[in-house]
Motif scaffolding. Structure first.
Motif, PDB file in Angstrom:
ATOM      1  N   ARG A 147       2.690  11.087  -0.068  1.00  0.00           N
ATOM      2  CA  ARG A 147       4.105  10.717   0.094  1.00  0.00           C
ATOM      3  C   ARG A 147       4.995  11.587  -0.784  1.00  0.00           C
ATOM      4  N   ASP A 148       6.141  11.942  -0.268  1.00  0.00           N
ATOM      5  CA  ASP A 148       7.107  12.701  -1.059  1.00  0.00           C
ATOM      6  C   ASP A 148       7.511  11.938  -2.319  1.00  0.00           C
ATOM      7  N   ASP A 149       7.502  10.599  -2.236  1.00  0.00           N
ATOM      8  CA  ASP A 149       7.862   9.762  -3.391  1.00  0.00           C
ATOM      9  C   ASP A 149       6.960  10.036  -4.598  1.00  0.00           C
ATOM     10  N   GLU A 167      -1.422   6.283   0.361  1.00  0.00           N
ATOM     11  CA  GLU A 167      -0.531   7.338   0.834  1.00  0.00           C
ATOM     12  C   GLU A 167      -0.255   8.347  -0.281  1.00  0.00           C
ATOM     13  N   LEU A 175       8.769   1.718  -4.922  1.00  0.00           N
ATOM     14  CA  LEU A 175       9.208   3.083  -4.625  1.00  0.00           C
ATOM     15  C   LEU A 175      10.582   3.366  -5.233  1.00  0.00           C
TER      16      LEU A 175
END
Length: 123
Positions: free
Chosen positions: A105-107, A102, A79
């Motif tokens: 995810r904002d990532d 996921e 990440l």
């Protein structure tokens, strides 16, 4: 272990927009299955003429990260690298079970995601 491929002279590549002429930074982390998937994707990309490197550089055209959720420290490192690559302005592609597990995810905002069953679509 995947070897680093020497990069061609940038003048030879022109603007880097011809498919199969770009340099791709590729990093695989996690379980043995992920390592196998990473080797498969690197082989596909190389067979289409892409240069694969493990050397982080401002000169790469695309960042490709492949990671696994099984190993926590690997996921954290993954990440962090995705965030750093996104800040470079180059396209970022993430693969493996972390993004598949996921995807919201904002990532992963603004990156391309390849699920574990779609690794053949990396090209």
């Amino acid at each position: 272990k995947q070897s680093t491929v020497l990069r061609r002279d940038r003048d030879e590549l022109g603007d880097g927009m011809v498919p199969g002429m770009q340099t791709i930074f590729m990093k695989t982390q996690g379980c043995a299955h992920n390592v196998s998937d990473g080797e498969y994707m690197a082989g596909l990309l190389a067979s289409y003429g892409y240069e694969i490197t493990e050397e982080w550089s401002d000169q790469v055209d695309v960042f490709l990260f492949n990671s696994c959720t099984v190993k926590g420290p690997s996921q954290d490192s993954f990440l962090n690298m995705v965030a750093k690559a996104k800040s470079s302005g180059a396209p970022v592609v993430v693969a493996g079970c972390v993004p598949q597990g996921e995807p919201g995810r904002d990532d992963f905002e603004g990156v391309s995601i390849i699920g574990t069953q779609q690794i053949h679509r990396v090209v």
